[in-house]
Design an enzyme around this catalytic site. Structure first.
Site, mmCIF file in Angstrom:
data_model
loop_
_atom_site.group_PDB
_atom_site.id
_atom_site.type_symbol
_atom_site.label_atom_id
_atom_site.label_comp_id
_atom_site.label_asym_id
_atom_site.label_seq_id
_atom_site.Cartn_x
_atom_site.Cartn_y
_atom_site.Cartn_z
ATOM 1 C CB SER A 137 38.606 49.145 -1.069
ATOM 2 O OG SER A 137 39.501 48.379 -1.857
ATOM 3 C CE1 TYR A 150 36.671 51.473 -5.708
ATOM 4 C CE2 TYR A 150 38.649 50.354 -4.949
ATOM 5 C CZ TYR A 150 37.271 50.426 -5.028
ATOM 6 O OH TYR A 150 36.498 49.467 -4.424
#
Length: 252
Positions: A137, A150
């Site tokens: 990501s 995350y």
């Protein structure tokens, strides 16, 4: 088919395959002539609803469950490709984040990715070739406040892909990562956004969020699947150990 994109007689494993980028990758590979897909997701119902023409083997399983991978590995057979994609979103400031939540995110996003990739690499080594893509990501590249667990997990899997690439090039195996920016998938269906969705509509809220990128909108899962497909394919034969940023210019 586009030159280098022929997946005839090949087998691919995809985690997080019931929806979003994983499901889109399964559909993309199916269109490119893949012979067999091994699809893994906790959402067994979602897996059963995928309309694919190739041979499909599904497993409703937790990617962080070591026992599942130990049982699956002897039955994997031929494996040419892997999309290490299962993951969950999470929010919270570092100072307020409870350790149990930190561990929940790491178990799926990092431990699950490790178990998936290591199992796939051993199967590919037996074949003497293969390619894998790990879904990271842009939050693993650019620090974004409020999603620490995350972001850290995605930074870790990006580096895991690079290390795996260095370790496995001599075995004829390529490993790359992809770092998406905003993608319109179910990961946004979170309690934090439910009120906004209820008031303004999901499409309007996602559209407004997408305007934060130079491109002016979020990507679709199908667009990310094409990027992943390229990295899996022979068309990217010279690419290994790279993490492709596909974020509509968000990190510029």
């Amino acid at each position: 088919m586009i030159q280098g994109y022929d997946f005839t007689n090949r087998t691919a494993l995809i985690t997080g395959a019931a929806s979003g980028i994983g499901a889109a990758s399964a559909r993309w590979l199916d269109r490119q002539g893949i012979a067999r897909l091994i699809l893994i997701d906790l959402d067994g119902d979602g897996l059963s609803k995928l309309d694919l023409s190739c041979e499909v083997e599904t497993h409703a399983a937790d990617v962080a469950d070591e026992a599942f991978w130990q049982a699956l590995e002897p039955r994997l057979g031929k494996l040419d490709h892997a999309v290490v994609n299962a993951g969950i979103g999470a929010g919270g400031q570092m100072a307020e984040l409870e350790f149990a939540e930190w561990r929940r995110v790491m178990a799926i996003n990092l431990d699950g990715a490790f178990l998936t990739l290591s199992t796939a690499l051993r199967a590919m080594r037996k074949a003497g070739r293969g390619s894998a893509v790990v879904t990271a990501s842009v939050t693993g590249l650019k620090p974004i406040p409020g999603i620490g667990a995350y972001g850290v997990s995605k930074a870790a899997v990006a580096h895991m892909a690079r290390i795996a690439a260095a370790e496995n090039a001599a075995h004829g195996i390529r490993v790359n990562g992809i770092a998406p920016g905003g993608v319109d998938t179910a990961i946004w269906n979170s309690p934090e956004l439910e009120a906004q969705f209820a008031e303004h509509g999901r499409e309007a809220v996602i559209g407004q969020m997408g305007k934060t990128t130079p491109r002016g909108r979020f990507a679709t899962a199908d667009e990310l699947a094409q990027d992943i497909g390229y990295l899996l394919s022979d068309a990217s034969a010279n690419a290994t150990g790279t993490v492709l940023t596909s974020d509509g210019g968000y990190t510029l």
